[in-house]
Design a protein around this motif. Structure first.
Motif, mmCIF file in Angstrom:
data_model
loop_
_atom_site.group_PDB
_atom_site.id
_atom_site.type_symbol
_atom_site.label_atom_id
_atom_site.label_comp_id
_atom_site.label_asym_id
_atom_site.label_seq_id
_atom_site.Cartn_x
_atom_site.Cartn_y
_atom_site.Cartn_z
ATOM 1 N N PRO A 353 43.467 26.730 47.859
ATOM 2 C CA PRO A 353 43.715 26.995 46.666
ATOM 3 C C PRO A 353 42.445 27.274 45.593
ATOM 4 O O PRO A 353 41.312 26.762 46.215
ATOM 5 N N VAL A 354 42.501 27.613 44.551
ATOM 6 C CA VAL A 354 41.302 28.102 43.705
ATOM 7 C C VAL A 354 41.589 27.778 42.555
ATOM 8 O O VAL A 354 42.645 27.778 41.771
ATOM 9 N N VAL A 355 40.339 26.931 41.947
ATOM 10 C CA VAL A 355 40.261 26.977 40.357
ATOM 11 C C VAL A 355 39.442 28.067 39.859
ATOM 12 O O VAL A 355 38.079 28.288 40.368
ATOM 13 N N ILE A 356 40.052 28.633 38.788
ATOM 14 C CA ILE A 356 39.324 29.792 38.345
ATOM 15 C C ILE A 356 38.374 29.435 37.069
ATOM 16 O O ILE A 356 38.862 28.916 36.027
ATOM 17 N N CYS A 357 37.080 29.523 37.117
ATOM 18 C CA CYS A 357 36.302 29.218 36.185
ATOM 19 C C CYS A 357 35.602 30.409 35.654
ATOM 20 O O CYS A 357 34.242 30.387 35.458
ATOM 21 N N VAL A 358 36.334 31.413 35.408
ATOM 22 C CA VAL A 358 35.675 32.551 34.767
ATOM 23 C C VAL A 358 36.579 32.886 33.589
ATOM 24 O O VAL A 358 37.795 32.980 33.810
ATOM 25 N N SER A 359 36.187 33.123 32.482
ATOM 26 C CA SER A 359 37.016 33.362 31.243
ATOM 27 C C SER A 359 37.874 34.467 31.439
ATOM 28 O O SER A 359 37.424 35.567 31.638
ATOM 29 N N MET A 360 39.015 34.476 30.946
ATOM 30 C CA MET A 360 40.134 35.398 31.108
ATOM 31 C C MET A 360 39.809 36.503 29.742
ATOM 32 O O MET A 360 39.312 36.106 28.617
ATOM 33 N N GLY A 361 40.425 37.609 29.914
ATOM 34 C CA GLY A 361 40.227 38.413 28.511
ATOM 35 C C GLY A 361 38.836 39.013 28.222
ATOM 36 O O GLY A 361 38.778 39.458 27.120
ATOM 37 N N ARG A 362 38.074 38.677 29.075
ATOM 38 C CA ARG A 362 36.579 39.297 28.999
ATOM 39 C C ARG A 362 35.826 39.967 29.857
ATOM 40 O O ARG A 362 34.669 40.147 29.849
ATOM 41 N N THR A 363 36.597 40.386 30.954
ATOM 42 C CA THR A 363 36.007 41.502 32.080
ATOM 43 C C THR A 363 36.615 42.667 32.192
ATOM 44 O O THR A 363 36.587 43.164 33.314
ATOM 45 N N GLY A 364 37.469 43.093 31.040
ATOM 46 C CA GLY A 364 38.067 44.265 31.161
ATOM 47 C C GLY A 364 39.138 44.437 31.873
ATOM 48 O O GLY A 364 39.521 45.657 32.374
ATOM 49 N N GLY A 365 39.727 43.295 32.255
ATOM 50 C CA GLY A 365 40.868 43.216 33.112
ATOM 51 C C GLY A 365 40.573 42.974 34.735
ATOM 52 O O GLY A 365 41.537 42.709 35.581
ATOM 53 N N HIS A 366 39.428 43.169 35.113
ATOM 54 C CA HIS A 366 38.811 43.287 36.372
ATOM 55 C C HIS A 366 39.076 41.654 36.998
ATOM 56 O O HIS A 366 39.625 41.864 38.127
ATOM 57 N N LEU A 367 39.139 40.762 36.329
ATOM 58 C CA LEU A 367 39.278 39.396 37.149
ATOM 59 C C LEU A 367 41.007 39.486 37.112
ATOM 60 O O LEU A 367 40.997 38.845 38.260
ATOM 61 N N GLU A 368 41.674 39.719 36.259
ATOM 62 C CA GLU A 368 42.937 39.483 36.503
ATOM 63 C C GLU A 368 43.456 40.549 37.708
ATOM 64 O O GLU A 368 44.443 39.873 38.502
ATOM 65 N N ARG A 369 43.052 41.673 37.601
ATOM 66 C CA ARG A 369 43.222 42.635 38.787
ATOM 67 C C ARG A 369 43.090 41.945 40.270
ATOM 68 O O ARG A 369 43.640 42.157 41.305
ATOM 69 N N ASN A 370 41.700 41.481 40.480
ATOM 70 C CA ASN A 370 41.211 40.762 41.259
ATOM 71 C C ASN A 370 42.004 39.687 41.962
ATOM 72 O O ASN A 370 42.518 39.550 43.073
ATOM 73 N N ILE A 371 42.566 38.784 40.884
ATOM 74 C CA ILE A 371 43.363 37.696 41.337
ATOM 75 C C ILE A 371 44.411 38.009 41.827
ATOM 76 O O ILE A 371 45.237 37.665 42.840
ATOM 77 N N ALA A 372 45.093 39.026 41.188
ATOM 78 C CA ALA A 372 46.630 39.704 41.429
ATOM 79 C C ALA A 372 46.432 40.286 42.769
ATOM 80 O O ALA A 372 47.359 40.413 43.625
ATOM 81 N N SER A 373 45.347 40.886 43.331
ATOM 82 C CA SER A 373 45.304 41.477 44.650
ATOM 83 C C SER A 373 45.266 40.705 45.725
ATOM 84 O O SER A 373 45.506 41.350 46.868
ATOM 85 N N LEU A 374 45.007 39.232 45.635
ATOM 86 C CA LEU A 374 45.181 38.515 46.535
ATOM 87 C C LEU A 374 46.311 37.825 46.734
ATOM 88 O O LEU A 374 46.465 36.844 47.666
ATOM 89 N N GLY A 375 47.194 38.042 45.954
ATOM 90 C CA GLY A 375 48.621 37.423 46.103
ATOM 91 C C GLY A 375 48.922 36.229 45.658
ATOM 92 O O GLY A 375 49.628 35.509 45.993
ATOM 93 N N LEU A 376 48.071 35.609 44.871
ATOM 94 C CA LEU A 376 47.974 34.251 44.818
ATOM 95 C C LEU A 376 48.887 33.831 43.606
ATOM 96 O O LEU A 376 49.127 34.832 42.794
ATOM 97 N N VAL A 377 49.573 32.545 43.623
ATOM 98 C CA VAL A 377 50.359 32.462 42.557
ATOM 99 C C VAL A 377 50.132 31.297 41.529
ATOM 100 O O VAL A 377 49.565 30.167 42.143
ATOM 101 N N GLU A 378 50.188 31.755 40.248
ATOM 102 C CA GLU A 378 49.509 30.592 39.161
ATOM 103 C C GLU A 378 50.026 29.430 39.352
ATOM 104 O O GLU A 378 51.685 29.723 39.037
ATOM 105 N N GLY A 379 49.510 28.315 39.144
ATOM 106 C CA GLY A 379 50.171 27.017 38.985
ATOM 107 C C GLY A 379 50.623 26.518 40.510
ATOM 108 O O GLY A 379 51.088 25.358 40.650
#
Length: 386
Positions: A353-379
């Motif tokens: 499991p991972v704790v994300i310590c990078v702000s959302m909405g400030r990377t042009g969507g790159h962070l969100e796409r990277n997380i989604a590509s790994l198939g991780l489930v929030e929560g």
């Protein structure tokens, strides 16, 4: 029927003209939406909803806040109590409250004033947490509706949130909000208002996902938490997480029901990132990390390092490493002054499991796409913390 319409502070948001508070319709012979029962000789019923208003030097705004209570629709006046605690103001707040009390009571409302103006320069106000607690203690309503003295609410706020609170008696009920001035804290306002119902729960460690000026709940919710901590700043954050510790729910009305004013004196904007981090990390350790045997931290920059620094010794031992996108950071690895040394891997190699310590909405969507590509489930196997 001799009706007159009052609109307060028109403003625009997203290019659409809006009315900041209410359109209030008044009947002849009463100056209010409902005729006073006291005037007809009948005993008033006990209030159902107490509007909790802490006030300190609120003279410039409190009149507008109170006007928005007068304009409530879908609930009779004698089912509403206004409970104001004057926390040693040194302006005209007390005089405004005395005049308002007379007016409200003539219209059938319950109106309770606690506290007083400052007498001596040596006296110090107790703070917003203590003022809210004292306003709650002097109130009688079964439900509590919180309104800051510099804010105002839409005419359907109480009726809509009362319905939600009846269906969700163990939840903090909130709403979306408007900001005044319109463009103040634009990123913060957009981020919170765009949260889905699921994200309101899942983003609970990033910030208070339902802002305190929109809170409405059954009195039992308040009693279970034990009230607000009586400290300067972040008492709403402490209340929020203690409520969640007790298994309380979070429910948000999709409508914007509160005009939330930004002022230079707002305590929430004087709180440092470190204070907010400390206020969130202990609940995160209690509710999430206690269930994980090991985990990774996404982001080896300032936020990731500060997160690691604030962890308890036991939870620091669970950290197997960081991940990042920066080749220089990956090559350098992580070391701190206390002797901890951990690897930093590329984000594609992170072990959940991972704790994300990078702000959302400030990377042009790159962070969100990277997380989604790994198939991780929030929560489940990752949480956002920054």
């Amino acid at each position: 029927s001799n009706m007159r319409e009052i609109s307060l502070l028109p403003f625009t948001i997203a290019g659409v003209a809006l009315v900041a508070v209410v359109r209030m319709f008044r009947r002849a012979g009463g100056c209010g939406a409902q005729r006073s029962e006291a005037a007809t000789g009948h005993l008033r019923r006990l209030p159902l909803v107490s509007v909790i208003v802490p006030a300190h030097n609120a003279a410039p705004w409190i009149g507008e806040a109170l006007e928005s209570i007068l304009g409530q629709e879908g609930i009779e006046n004698d089912r509403i109590e206004v409970s104001v605690y004057n926390d040693l103001s040194s302006d005209a707040t007390h005089d405004i409250l005395l005049k308002s009390k007379q007016r409200f009571e003539s219209l059938g409302f319950h109106f309770t004033i606690g506290g007083r103006n400052r007498i001596s320069a040596s006296e110090r106000p107790g703070g917003d947490g203590k003022a809210r607690n004292l306003a709650v203690r002097q109130s009688k309503g079964k439900y509590l509706c919180f309104l800051d003295a510099d804010d105002a609410m839409m005419s359907n706020r109480i009726s809509r949130q009362l319905e939600l609170a009846r269906r969700n008696p163990d939840a903090i009920v909130g709403s979306r909000f408007f900001r005044l001035p319109e463009n103040s804290t634009e990123h913060y306002t957009r981020t919170l208002n765009e949260l889905t119902d699921r994200e309101v729960v899942l983003r609970q460690y990033r910030e208070i996902t339902i802002i305190q000026p929109t809170w409405f709940f059954h009195r039992n919710v308040y009693d279970k938490v034990g009230g607000y901590p009586e400290m300067q700043g972040l008492n709403d954050l402490a209340f929020f997480h203690k409520h969640l510790d007790h298994g309380g729910g979070l429910v948000r009305d999709p409508k914007a029901l509160v005009m939330y004013r930004y002022t230079s004196t707002s305590l929430s904007w004087k709180s440092s990132r470190q204070q907010i981090l400390k206020g969130c990390i202990k609940p995160f350790e209690r509710r999430v990390l206690s269930k994980w045997k090991k985990f990774s931290i996404w982001g080896s920059g300032r936020d990731g390092k500060n997160f690691f620094k604030q962890l308890s010794k036991d939870n620091k031992k669970k950290v197997i490493g960081f991940c990042d996108i920066d080749p220089k950071k990956i090559k350098r690895g992580f070391q701190d002054r206390n002797g901890y040394s951990l690897p930093i891997v590329h984000w594609t190699q992170v072990k959940p499991p991972v704790v994300i310590c990078v702000s959302m909405g400030r990377t042009g969507g790159h962070l969100e796409r990277n997380i989604a590509s790994l198939g991780l489930v929030e929560g489940v196997n990752y949480w956002h913390f920054s």
